[in-house]
Design an enzyme around this catalytic site. Structure first.
Site, mmCIF file in Angstrom:
data_model
loop_
_atom_site.group_PDB
_atom_site.id
_atom_site.type_symbol
_atom_site.label_atom_id
_atom_site.label_comp_id
_atom_site.label_asym_id
_atom_site.label_seq_id
_atom_site.Cartn_x
_atom_site.Cartn_y
_atom_site.Cartn_z
ATOM 1 N N GLN A 55 -24.131 -7.604 -43.017
ATOM 2 C CA GLN A 55 -23.822 -8.944 -42.511
ATOM 3 C C GLN A 55 -24.063 -9.984 -43.608
ATOM 4 O OE1 GLN A 55 -22.450 -9.689 -39.468
ATOM 5 N NE2 GLN A 55 -22.321 -11.778 -40.218
ATOM 6 N N ASP A 73 -15.455 -3.524 -43.586
ATOM 7 C CA ASP A 73 -15.181 -4.972 -43.656
ATOM 8 C C ASP A 73 -13.984 -5.258 -44.572
ATOM 9 O OD1 ASP A 73 -16.615 -6.705 -42.060
ATOM 10 O OD2 ASP A 73 -18.406 -6.678 -43.328
ATOM 11 N N LYS A 112 -21.167 -7.466 -32.631
ATOM 12 C CA LYS A 112 -20.558 -6.266 -33.219
ATOM 13 C C LYS A 112 -21.158 -5.010 -32.582
ATOM 14 C CE LYS A 112 -19.452 -8.765 -37.385
ATOM 15 N NZ LYS A 112 -19.794 -9.165 -38.749
#
Ligand code: NAD
Length: 279
Positions: free
Chosen positions: A96, A119, A52
């Site tokens: 994460q 997200d 990422k």
């Protein structure tokens, strides 16, 4: 011969578009920053986080790294998120997952400002998705819609069957396919006659988390098969939830693993970071 949907190439196309948008925003004086929070050093999570960050660098988004000890308390993590929520120079916050067992993931997701929820996991983002209002879309299912559209695969009116009902893949996938006017069926571990239901599908999206479970016995001749699963076998080789070699001869199009859905997830994350400026 079935078309192999090239997720690497399509994700590159999206990242190039994002790169141009980032340049245009910079010219107007707007820089985009993504805060990437990792708790502990699980090797799989580290790979995802690094990928990422690399993608951020590629498209010109600034990534701010927050690496916390595995033993960090829930309160400390929540405090960091509150701080990041306040920072005007942070556009997106990514925590994460999975988090260590002593931390309540739902609490952490809910603590993120929905305006920075790149997200798309916050209940407000999920609610907006359900009722068709603007909001961040969960990256993996949004990436799958892009894979289909950019491969000229029609969704409207098609029988779409999803295997798996997780909050991050199966459920948002169902809503997005519905939004594209597909006729959607969601199946799961308690579904009866799974093969029969799957055989109805024009588009079959597989997100089960079981290596190579889906063989041609589940696939209608000419169906499009999207494989979300990611597994590493004992030799370190990646495979999906679909038995690719077995299904390839009967389907009309299929995503490989690696190089299918995986790269799209990160490309859509980059897309969401740019979107954060407008939402
Ligand atoms: P999950 O474990 O949260 O959900 C799995 C779903 O599959 C559940 O809803 C369950 O009901 C269903 N299921 C389990 N066994 C079944 C069976 N025998 N028959 C029918 N349904 C069954 O998983 P998830 O988070 O949705 O992820 C699924 C897979 O996708 C995993 O391999 C994961 O690693 C992968 N994944 C990939 C990406 C990506 O970017 N490519 C993103 C997220 C997840």
């Amino acid at each position: 011969m079935a078309k192999i949907i090239d997720g690497k190439a399509i994700s590159k196309e999206i990242k190039e578009e994002v790169k141009e948008q980032v340049v245009a925003l910079r010219e107007k004086g707007t820089e985009i920053s993504l805060a990437v929070v990792q708790v502990g050093c699980d090797p799989a999570s580290s790979v995802y986080v690094n990928n990422k960050k690399k993608a951020c660098e590629y498209v010109g988004i600034r990534s701010l790294s927050y690496e916390l000890e595995e033993t960090v308390s829930e309160m400390e993590l929540l405090n960091l998120i509150r701080e990041l929520n306040q920072k005007t120079d942070v556009n997106g916050i990514l925590v994460q997952l999975p988090l260590p067992k002593h931390i309540d993931e739902d609490k952490v997701i809910k603590a993120i400002d929905p305006k920075k929820d790149v997200d798309g996991f916050h209940p407000q983002s999920v609610g907006a998705l359900c009722i068709g209002q603007p909001g961040f879309l969960s990256c993996t299912p949004a990436g799958i819609i892009q894979l289909l559209k950019r491969s000229d695969i029609e969704i409207a009116g098609k029988e779409c069957v999803i295997i798996g009902r997780s909050n991050i893949v199966g459920k948002p996938m169902a809503i997005l396919l519905l939004r594209e006017n597909g006729t959607v069926t969601v199946t799961h571990s308690r579904t009866k006659n799974l093969q029969e239901v799957c055989k109805r599908a024009d588009i079959l999206v597989v997100a089960i988390g079981r290596p190579k479970m889906i063989t041609r016995a589940y696939v209608k001749e000419g169906a499009v098969v999207i494989d979300v699963g990611i597994h590493r076998n004992e030799n370190g080789k990646l495979c999906g939830d679909v038995d690719f070699d077995d299904v390839l001869p009967v389907c009309s199009a299929i995503t490989p693993v690696p190089g299918g859905v995986g790269p799209m997830t990160i490309a859509m994350l980059m897309h969401n970071c740019v979107d954060s400026v407008n939402l």
